[in-house]
Design a protein around this motif. Sequence first.
Motif, mmCIF file in Angstrom:
data_model
loop_
_atom_site.group_PDB
_atom_site.id
_atom_site.type_symbol
_atom_site.label_atom_id
_atom_site.label_comp_id
_atom_site.label_asym_id
_atom_site.label_seq_id
_atom_site.Cartn_x
_atom_site.Cartn_y
_atom_site.Cartn_z
ATOM 1 N N UNK A 139 45.641 34.256 42.693
ATOM 2 C CA UNK A 139 44.975 34.102 43.986
ATOM 3 C C UNK A 139 44.035 35.284 44.154
ATOM 4 N N UNK A 140 42.784 35.059 43.818
ATOM 5 C CA UNK A 140 41.770 36.116 43.929
ATOM 6 C C UNK A 140 42.205 37.353 43.132
ATOM 7 N N UNK A 141 42.421 38.479 43.807
ATOM 8 C CA UNK A 141 42.781 39.715 43.084
ATOM 9 C C UNK A 141 44.261 39.802 42.741
ATOM 10 N N UNK A 142 45.030 38.830 43.194
ATOM 11 C CA UNK A 142 46.479 38.841 42.973
ATOM 12 C C UNK A 142 46.844 37.854 41.869
ATOM 13 N N UNK A 143 47.663 38.301 40.964
ATOM 14 C CA UNK A 143 48.147 37.410 39.912
ATOM 15 C C UNK A 143 49.591 37.781 39.582
ATOM 16 N N UNK A 144 50.257 36.857 38.930
ATOM 17 C CA UNK A 144 51.640 37.137 38.561
ATOM 18 C C UNK A 144 51.785 37.072 37.049
ATOM 19 N N UNK A 180 61.704 37.335 35.013
ATOM 20 C CA UNK A 180 60.871 38.404 35.524
ATOM 21 C C UNK A 180 59.638 37.817 36.199
ATOM 22 N N UNK A 181 59.230 38.416 37.302
ATOM 23 C CA UNK A 181 58.150 37.857 38.121
ATOM 24 C C UNK A 181 57.395 39.029 38.739
ATOM 25 N N UNK A 182 56.450 39.584 38.013
ATOM 26 C CA UNK A 182 55.747 40.761 38.523
ATOM 27 C C UNK A 182 54.431 40.359 39.165
ATOM 28 N N UNK A 183 53.990 41.175 40.087
ATOM 29 C CA UNK A 183 52.751 40.955 40.836
ATOM 30 C C UNK A 183 51.731 41.994 40.413
ATOM 31 N N UNK A 184 50.577 41.519 40.015
ATOM 32 C CA UNK A 184 49.491 42.437 39.656
ATOM 33 C C UNK A 184 48.413 42.345 40.714
ATOM 34 N N UNK A 185 48.018 43.504 41.209
ATOM 35 C CA UNK A 185 46.921 43.583 42.174
ATOM 36 C C UNK A 185 45.772 44.301 41.491
ATOM 37 N N UNK A 186 44.672 43.611 41.337
ATOM 38 C CA UNK A 186 43.485 44.190 40.695
ATOM 39 C C UNK A 186 42.529 44.709 41.751
ATOM 40 N N UNK A 187 41.738 45.714 41.375
ATOM 41 C CA UNK A 187 40.723 46.248 42.291
ATOM 42 C C UNK A 187 41.347 46.536 43.665
#
Lengths: 116, 115
Positions: free
Chosen positions: A61-66, A74-81
């Motif tokens: 979802x836009x800058x958010x990915x899992x 395991x279910x990590x959240x990556x926030x870009x920019x």
Amino acid sequence: AQTVTQSQPEMSVQEAETVTLSCTYDTSESDYYLFWYKQPPSRQMILVIRQEAYKQQNATENRFSVNFQKAAKSFSLKISDSQLGDAAMYFCAYPLYRAGNEKLTFGTGTRLTIIP
Amino acid sequence: EPEVTQTPSHQVTQMGQEVILRCVPISNHLYFYWYRQILGQKVEFLVSFYNNEISEKSEIFDDQFSVERPDGSNFTLKIRSTKLEDSAMYFCASSEGSGGPYEQYFGPGTRLTVT
């Protein structure tokens, strides 16, 4: 019983950088959803992103990915920019469905600080 | 955008007193929930409510707790005789349906302090 574990009580990231928040869970179900909720200071929790377990593709979802690793649970959240508005508590959540009813099991949360 | 609202934002009460926490869910939602978060601990499910009755409740939701939808718009949580350990943030949530595609929308919470 379903459990959700977030092992990082606090994280910080420089503005515009990328950060990854970790979450592991335990379940005996084969088909389920997983959620990441964001709770800004003094504001309500809002859903950031959801993942369906039967889908191989990681949700974005836009800058958010899992990064969803079903075998490893395991279910990590990556926030870009990262942006200043991303500062919040982030909760990983597992919805349990029984007889048409849903209840969320939450992790303990990760407090994310954005450094300008 | 529609939001779940909760009142009051902060409630201070003495041990043994009754409190009522109020929530106004999103108007077309059918499923209603209460969660609580004791300071420093995880958000915990208390109860779910659908079709004017409790669907499920946790072991926390004992006889001291009750929920009601008195007028088709409000959704209340009553604690009959508060204890010190009831001090927590209480979150109301609502959803249009039950299941993965349906999101639970949360209110901002009521901080309950029992002295």
